[in-house]
Enzyme design. Structure first.
Site, short mmCIF file in Angstrom:
data_model
loop_
_atom_site.label_atom_id
_atom_site.label_comp_id
_atom_site.label_asym_id
_atom_site.label_seq_id
_atom_site.Cartn_x
_atom_site.Cartn_y
_atom_site.Cartn_z
N GLY A 282 -6.89 7.17 6.10
CA GLY A 282 -6.62 5.91 5.39
C GLY A 282 -5.13 5.67 5.28
N GLY B 297 -4.57 12.61 5.18
CA GLY B 297 -5.32 13.35 4.17
C GLY B 297 -5.73 14.72 4.66
N SER C 121 -7.04 14.92 8.31
CA SER C 121 -5.99 14.81 9.33
C SER C 121 -5.21 16.10 9.45
CB SER C 121 -5.03 13.68 8.96
OG SER C 121 -5.76 12.50 8.75
N ASP D 173 -5.32 8.53 -3.32
CA ASP D 173 -6.13 9.16 -4.38
C ASP D 173 -5.42 10.27 -5.15
OD1 ASP D 173 -8.15 7.56 -3.54
OD2 ASP D 173 -9.26 9.12 -2.48
N HIS E 157 -9.83 -2.49 -1.86
CA HIS E 157 -8.68 -2.26 -0.99
C HIS E 157 -7.36 -2.81 -1.50
CE1 HIS E 157 -11.76 -0.81 1.66
NE2 HIS E 157 -10.79 -0.21 2.33
N ASN F 294 20.63 8.69 -18.23
CA ASN F 294 21.88 9.43 -18.45
C ASN F 294 21.80 10.32 -19.69
OD1 ASN F 294 21.71 7.42 -20.34
ND2 ASN F 294 23.89 6.96 -20.34
N HIS G 104 20.29 -8.29 -16.43
CA HIS G 104 19.25 -7.83 -17.35
C HIS G 104 17.83 -7.84 -16.79
CE1 HIS G 104 22.59 -8.05 -20.11
NE2 HIS G 104 21.90 -7.16 -20.80
#
Ligand code: ATP
Length: 750
Positions: free
Chosen positions: A21, A114, A117, A162, A295, A532, A660
């Site tokens: 995916g 994922g 793969s 996920d 999706h 900071n 801002h």
């Protein structure tokens, strides 16, 4: 974070592919892989359409240049394509892929996908020698080509919205998916509140409840159902209905139930969104609507985090390949405790599958244990803050009175932190007084008792409902503060704010001998877009500000596509360059000016020449990011005038001072989640310290290497550079060389 290593073994030919995916941030990883490889003098290919492209070969295996990955950082999905390949699952398919790799000279592969793969890549690596021999024996590859083949190397990055992979705290795409979920739930919540409706929202996650759980924390949903931790009663429907009903009675106008795709009851039966709707309609007689986000969660531009994190991972993947001997055990490059880490890839895959097996077999404690402590504590915090009303105090317990206030500039996430702190405190039987308008309110005695529903809707609201400002109490005002603290019988103070708030609390703490009223526990929770503050690698608000900057820069960039134009974008941060550097990494800025590094005329001269050279060679857009206080003399208008004049006909220059807008808007999901976690730990601290009596303990809480830690106030001088109002150690500065490397002009060979 990842360090830049020298190349130890030149001469690799690296291929990168995306598989399974798609996930937002994959492009940033591909760009980093390609550019790091080229900068290190390696050859690099992209494999189009995942393993399907590896099997097909031909024009699916594309040599990459520096320019091939220009302009993709901000795009969602994957620009090199992804697919699921049945052919690659077979040995014959992998044989074909091996032939294509051998012919292109490819000996190393970066796989972004994922667990499926990553397993596929490992299968290829393990079979490599046998595949090469077979190709030679059958005459498909000549012996000469085969003799140059070295053991195949792979490195894995996890691309999955996920966040379902062990070995990394977060996967590429998960943060963006949370953005999509919170945007959608926030939008739905406003219409739900208008009509007093109930919505059931289904989010992705077949085996992993991360998106549902974090989405619920971030949006203040009323109920959540996830695969790893089903409701612990059979009639969970009754619990859910009771929770929603009590919420309505307490004044809640919107009711939102979030259901993960893979949600189930404790017997393993699926709980669908439709099922939840029916239950609520039948038992509560409410108007219930279902929204399946689907999706949408995968789509859209990647978040700032997914851009810079994926960039760091892609960079580290190439460094890993160059440092490890050919064919060595493949590693998964991930993020652990806010640092890039490497772990044996197949161990991570196996652990991931184990979670899915635990869920399938009903071993929910096992699944939760494998998910880690952070997940479990997030769930328990959520269960408290979504309650319709707090647990009643236990009989005879001492009920403390804590004050919650702000101090410093506004930071998105302040309201989320107040909400969580308030509810967690009330749920433990204590009182909370809000102090309005920061130290002004403390001096004037502007306190008010806060109730459970005071903070309804605050989880997602930007700004600071209690009011905040940078006012510091004067010496002569300390007496008044002490009187109000005594009058309201305050047992502890939680300050959620920035540097001026910290400094003011430090002052009270230092004066506790003169004013015994200050001998009470005080804790500061970092909330400042500038990031900071001492004792924390991240402060609440900075992720939202980064996303605001990245979104604005995306728009600025598209306004100038046709022209030869250079933008100088000024970002906030005072003397802290965090926003400048991280937004530079996330937008691919070619130059980042920060106060920490200084700006000299020689720098500007050099940058001008680089810009001129780039535009002469056909560049169309320049992007320079400048921290607002980088240099008091070489201001943004000065730099623009200098570059405009000296750039002549080659390019024109525009300034964009973002101002801002960086502080505004609703908090990002990460800021909401961090605010909730930090608030929970701060409340624990206050309750524990107040229980010990007047010890005068004061601390600031922070996230360090992924863990929440408390630092006593006495450490402040050691940690803080008080001349420049920033921590002495700034972990993120080591990322500057990576930003520089990836946005530099193409090296000559490329
Ligand atoms: P997602 O999390 O999005 O599902 P994934 O990588 O787990 O991503 P899969 O469909 O499991 O997706 O795998 C993607 C591709 O990887 C498959 O189509 C196949 O080509 C390859 N692959 C997966 N498992 C194996 C395996 N055991 N051996 C060889 N190839 C595999």
């Amino acid at each position: 974070m990842s360090e830049t290593h020298p190349v130890t073994r030149p001469g690799r030919t690296i291929a990168v592919l995306t598989s399974g995916g798609d996930a937002p941030g994959m492009n940033a990883a591909v760009r980093a892989v390609v550019r790091t490889a080229l900068a290190r003098g390696q050859r690099v290919y992209a494999i189009r359409e995942g393993y399907e492209g590896a099997v097909s070969g031909g024009d699916r295996i594309v040599p990459m240049t520096w320019a091939s990955v220009g302009g993709i950082l901000h795009q969602g999905g994957t620009s090199i394509g992804t697919a699921r390949s049945e052919r690659f699952r077979t040995r014959e398919g992998r044989l074909q892929a091996a032939e294509n790799f051998l012919k292109a000279g490819i000996d190393s592969l970066v796989v972004i996908g994922g667990d499926g793969s990553l397993s596929g890549a490992d299968a290829l690596r393990q079979e490599w020698r046998g595949l090469v021999d077979e190709l030679v024996a059958s005459g498909r590859v000549d012996a000469g080509t085969a003799s140059t083949a070295i053991p195949f190397s792979i490195v894995g990055l996890v691309g999955s919205i996920d966040n379902d992979m062990s070995g990394t705290d977060i996967t590429i795409g998960a943060d963006t998916a949370l953005h999509r979920i919170t945007e959608a739930v926030d939008a739905i919540a406003s219409t739900a509140a208008s009509h007093q409706r109930t919505f059931v929202i289904e989010v992705m996650g077949r085996h992993c409840g991360y998106l549902a759980l974090m989405g619920a924390i971030a949006t203040g949903a009323s109920f959540v159902l996830i695969p790893e931790s089903p409701p612990d009663v059979d009639d969970w429907q009754a619990t859910m209905c009771e929770r929603l009903h009590t919420g309505r009675q307490a004044g809640r106008r919107d009711s939102i139930v979030i259901v993960a795709e893979g949600a189930r009851d404790r017997h393993g039966n699926a709980i669908t969104a439709e099922h939840v709707r029916k239950v609520l309609e039948e038992r509560l007689h409410e108007d219930v609507r279902v929204t399946i986000l689907g999706h949408v969660q995968r789509g859209g531009a990647p978040s700032a985090f997914d851009r810079y994190m994926s960039t760091l991972l892609g960079h580290a993947a190439v460094e890993e390949l160059l440092l490890s001997p050919p064919g060595s055990e493949p590693q998964l490059i991930g993020m652990r405790d806010n640092r890039v880490t490497r772990q044996p890839l197949m161990q991570c895959v196996e652990k991931t599958r184990k979670v899915a097996e635990c869920v399938k077999s009903g071993d929910y404690p096992g699944a939760m244990a494998l998910r880690g402590r952070g997940f479990a504590s997030a769930l328990s915090t959520l269960r408290t803050i979504v309650r319709a009303l707090p647990h009643p105090p236990t009989e005879g317990q001492k009920r403390f009175r804590f004050a919650i206030m702000h101090g410093g500039g506004p930071a998105p996430g302040m309201n989320t932190a107040v909400r969580a702190a308030l509810r967690l405190t009330l749920d433990r039987g204590h009182h909370v007084l809000g102090v309005r308008h920061a130290f002004k309110g403390l001096v004037e005695g502007d306190f008010f008792e806060m109730g459970w529903m005071t903070v309804n809707g605050w989880a997602s609201r930007g700004g600071a409902e209690l009011g905040t400002n940078r006012r510091q109490p004067a010496d002569r005002e300390l007496y008044q503060i002490a009187r109000h603290v005594e009058k309201h019988e305050i047992d502890g103070i939680l300050l959620i704010g920035g540097w001026s708030g910290y400094a003011a609390i430090a002052k009270l703490h230092a004066e506790r001998e003169r004013f015994p009223a200050f001998n009470l526990p005080m804790i500061c929770l970092p909330a400042s877009i500038n990031n900071n503050l001492p004792g924390s690698e991240l402060s609440i608000g900075s992720d939202t500000a980064l996303n605001n900057i990245v979104g604005a820069v995306d728009k600025i960039k598209t306004s100038a596509v046709a022209s030869q134009r250079c933008f100088v974008v000024e970002v906030m941060g005072r003397r802290c360059g965090y926003l400048a550097l991280l937004s530079g990494l996330a937008t691919g800025a070619e130059r980042i000016y920060m106060h920490e590094d200084g700006v000299t005329l020689a720098h500007l001269q050099h940058d001008l020449e680089t810009l001129k050279e780039g535009f002469r060679r056909g560049k169309r857009l320049g992007l320079l990011i400048r921290n607002e206080d980088a240099n008091p003399f070489y201001t943004t208008p000065f730099m623009c005038a200098l570059f405009e004049q000296e750039g002549g006909e080659l390019f024109d220059v525009r300034q964009a001072i973002l101002g801002h807008l960086q502080q505004g808007g609703d908090p990002s999901p990460f800021d909401r989640i961090l605010a909730t976690r930090m608030a929970a730990a701060s409340v624990e601290y206050l309750i524990a310290e107040a229980g010990k009596g007047p010890t005068g303990a004061a601390a600031f809480i922070g996230l360090r290497e992924g863990k929440l830690t408390l630092t006593p106030f006495d450490e402040m001088p050691r940690l803080m550079d008080c001349t420049n109002d920033r921590p002495k150690e700034q972990w993120w500065r080591q990322l500057a060389p990576i930003a520089e490397l990836l946005a530099a002009p193409a090296p000559p060979a490329a």
